[in-house]
Write a protein that holds these residues in place. Structure first.
Motif, PDB file in Angstrom:
ATOM      1  N   ARG A  30       0.859  -1.230  -0.012  1.00  0.00           N
ATOM      2  CA  ARG A  30      -0.050  -0.103   0.030  1.00  0.00           C
ATOM      3  C   ARG A  30       0.931   1.238   0.079  1.00  0.00           C
ATOM      4  N   LYS A  31       1.907   1.222   0.628  1.00  0.00           N
ATOM      5  CA  LYS A  31       2.683   2.455   0.805  1.00  0.00           C
ATOM      6  C   LYS A  31       3.556   2.624  -0.518  1.00  0.00           C
ATOM      7  N   LYS A  32       3.961   1.673  -1.205  1.00  0.00           N
ATOM      8  CA  LYS A  32       4.648   1.558  -2.467  1.00  0.00           C
ATOM      9  C   LYS A  32       3.496   2.225  -3.520  1.00  0.00           C
ATOM     10  N   ARG A  33       2.325   1.600  -3.459  1.00  0.00           N
ATOM     11  CA  ARG A  33       1.237   2.203  -4.388  1.00  0.00           C
ATOM     12  C   ARG A  33       1.029   3.560  -4.082  1.00  0.00           C
ATOM     13  N   ARG A  34       1.050   4.038  -2.921  1.00  0.00           N
ATOM     14  CA  ARG A  34       0.737   5.471  -2.646  1.00  0.00           C
ATOM     15  C   ARG A  34       1.794   6.255  -3.063  1.00  0.00           C
ATOM     16  N   MET A  35       2.902   5.822  -2.896  1.00  0.00           N
ATOM     17  CA  MET A  35       4.048   6.592  -3.066  1.00  0.00           C
ATOM     18  C   MET A  35       4.305   6.731  -4.672  1.00  0.00           C
ATOM     19  N   ILE A  36       3.723   5.714  -5.580  1.00  0.00           N
ATOM     20  CA  ILE A  36       3.842   5.684  -6.926  1.00  0.00           C
ATOM     21  C   ILE A  36       2.569   6.708  -7.365  1.00  0.00           C
ATOM     22  N   SER A  37       1.497   6.561  -6.569  1.00  0.00           N
ATOM     23  CA  SER A  37       0.161   7.455  -7.005  1.00  0.00           C
ATOM     24  C   SER A  37       0.630   8.996  -6.704  1.00  0.00           C
ATOM     25  N   ARG A  39       3.741  10.308  -6.573  1.00  0.00           N
ATOM     26  CA  ARG A  39       4.655  10.816  -7.740  1.00  0.00           C
ATOM     27  C   ARG A  39       3.935  11.120  -9.006  1.00  0.00           C
ATOM     28  N   GLU A  40       3.127  10.191  -9.123  1.00  0.00           N
ATOM     29  CA  GLU A  40       2.176  10.570 -10.743  1.00  0.00           C
ATOM     30  C   GLU A  40       1.525  11.703 -10.343  1.00  0.00           C
ATOM     31  N   SER A  41       0.929  11.790  -9.303  1.00  0.00           N
ATOM     32  CA  SER A  41       0.096  13.006  -9.161  1.00  0.00           C
ATOM     33  C   SER A  41       1.025  14.258  -9.251  1.00  0.00           C
ATOM     34  N   ALA A  42       2.098  14.332  -8.542  1.00  0.00           N
ATOM     35  CA  ALA A  42       3.088  15.551  -8.427  1.00  0.00           C
ATOM     36  C   ALA A  42       3.207  15.609  -9.892  1.00  0.00           C
ATOM     37  N   ARG A  43       3.958  14.660 -10.673  1.00  0.00           N
ATOM     38  CA  ARG A  43       4.130  14.717 -12.090  1.00  0.00           C
ATOM     39  C   ARG A  43       3.022  15.493 -12.974  1.00  0.00           C
ATOM     40  N   ARG A  44       1.894  14.979 -12.683  1.00  0.00           N
ATOM     41  CA  ARG A  44       0.672  15.803 -13.395  1.00  0.00           C
ATOM     42  C   ARG A  44       0.527  17.220 -13.052  1.00  0.00           C
ATOM     43  N   SER A  45       0.830  17.241 -11.890  1.00  0.00           N
ATOM     44  CA  SER A  45       0.467  18.792 -11.234  1.00  0.00           C
ATOM     45  C   SER A  45       1.839  19.754 -11.668  1.00  0.00           C
ATOM     46  N   ARG A  46       2.964  19.186 -11.715  1.00  0.00           N
ATOM     47  CA  ARG A  46       4.034  19.842 -12.586  1.00  0.00           C
ATOM     48  C   ARG A  46       3.663  20.186 -14.056  1.00  0.00           C
ATOM     49  N   MET A  47       3.105  19.188 -14.739  1.00  0.00           N
ATOM     50  CA  MET A  47       2.630  19.406 -15.929  1.00  0.00           C
ATOM     51  C   MET A  47       1.538  20.308 -16.230  1.00  0.00           C
ATOM     52  N   ARG A  48       0.575  20.404 -15.342  1.00  0.00           N
ATOM     53  CA  ARG A  48      -0.262  21.454 -15.438  1.00  0.00           C
ATOM     54  C   ARG A  48       0.139  22.875 -15.123  1.00  0.00           C
ATOM     55  N   LYS A  49       1.041  22.922 -14.307  1.00  0.00           N
ATOM     56  CA  LYS A  49       1.747  24.052 -13.910  1.00  0.00           C
ATOM     57  C   LYS A  49       2.396  24.493 -15.108  1.00  0.00           C
ATOM     58  N   GLN A  50       3.229  23.781 -15.741  1.00  0.00           N
ATOM     59  CA  GLN A  50       4.072  24.263 -16.917  1.00  0.00           C
ATOM     60  C   GLN A  50       3.125  24.603 -18.081  1.00  0.00           C
TER      61      GLN A  50
END
Length: 150
Positions: A30-37, A39-50
């Motif tokens: 669960r921790k690994k899945r949450r960490m991956i999730s 990271r993906e959310s942060a990546r999408r957020s950075r993409m939206r910001k860019q």
């Protein structure tokens, strides 16, 4: 403790160890899945910001182009206004000179009328600056020129 109890308690201990390790594995998973999730959310957020930043940069560029065009048009209009204002000043000076000439000629005609005794039709001249639409002479058509258009 009897051997059978040890064996049964030993197998319960193995089961509890296995269930704890299963729980730990599930929690780790669960921790690994949450960490991956995350990271993906942060990546999408950075993409939206860019993307938002790129949109704002494009908007600034567009507004700067529009502003430049408006400045050019204002400059051209100001130049045209200055030219028309200068021409108006010349025309006003000419109207003043012609009005003085006409008044002078009218006074000569009044003098001739008094001396000769003949009645002459001498129109009174209105002030053209106060009422330019009541000029005593016929109006001439105003011709448009294409060089005035922006």
């Amino acid at each position: 403790m009897p051997r059978s109890q040890q064996h049964s308690s030993g197998s319960e201990g193995d089961r509890s160890d296995r269930s704890i390790s299963d729980v730990v594995a599930v929690v780790d998973d669960r921790k690994k899945r949450r960490m991956i999730s995350n990271r993906e959310s942060a990546r999408r957020s950075r993409m939206r910001k860019q993307q938002h930043l790129d949109d704002l940069i494009n908007q600034v560029s567009q507004i700067q182009r529009e502003n430049s065009e408006i400045v050019k048009r204002v400059s051209a209009t100001t130049e045209m206004f200055m030219k028309v204002d200068s021409e108006n000043s010349v025309l006003r000076a000419q109207v003043g000179e012609l009005s003085e000439r006409l008044q002078s000629l009218n006074s000569v005609l009044h003098s001739i009328e008094e001396v000769s005794g003949f009645a002459m039709d001498i129109p009174q001249m209105p002030d053209p600056l106060l009422k330019p639409w009541h000029l005593p002479y016929p109006s001439q058509p105003i011709m448009a020129s294409s060089h005035w258009l922006p």
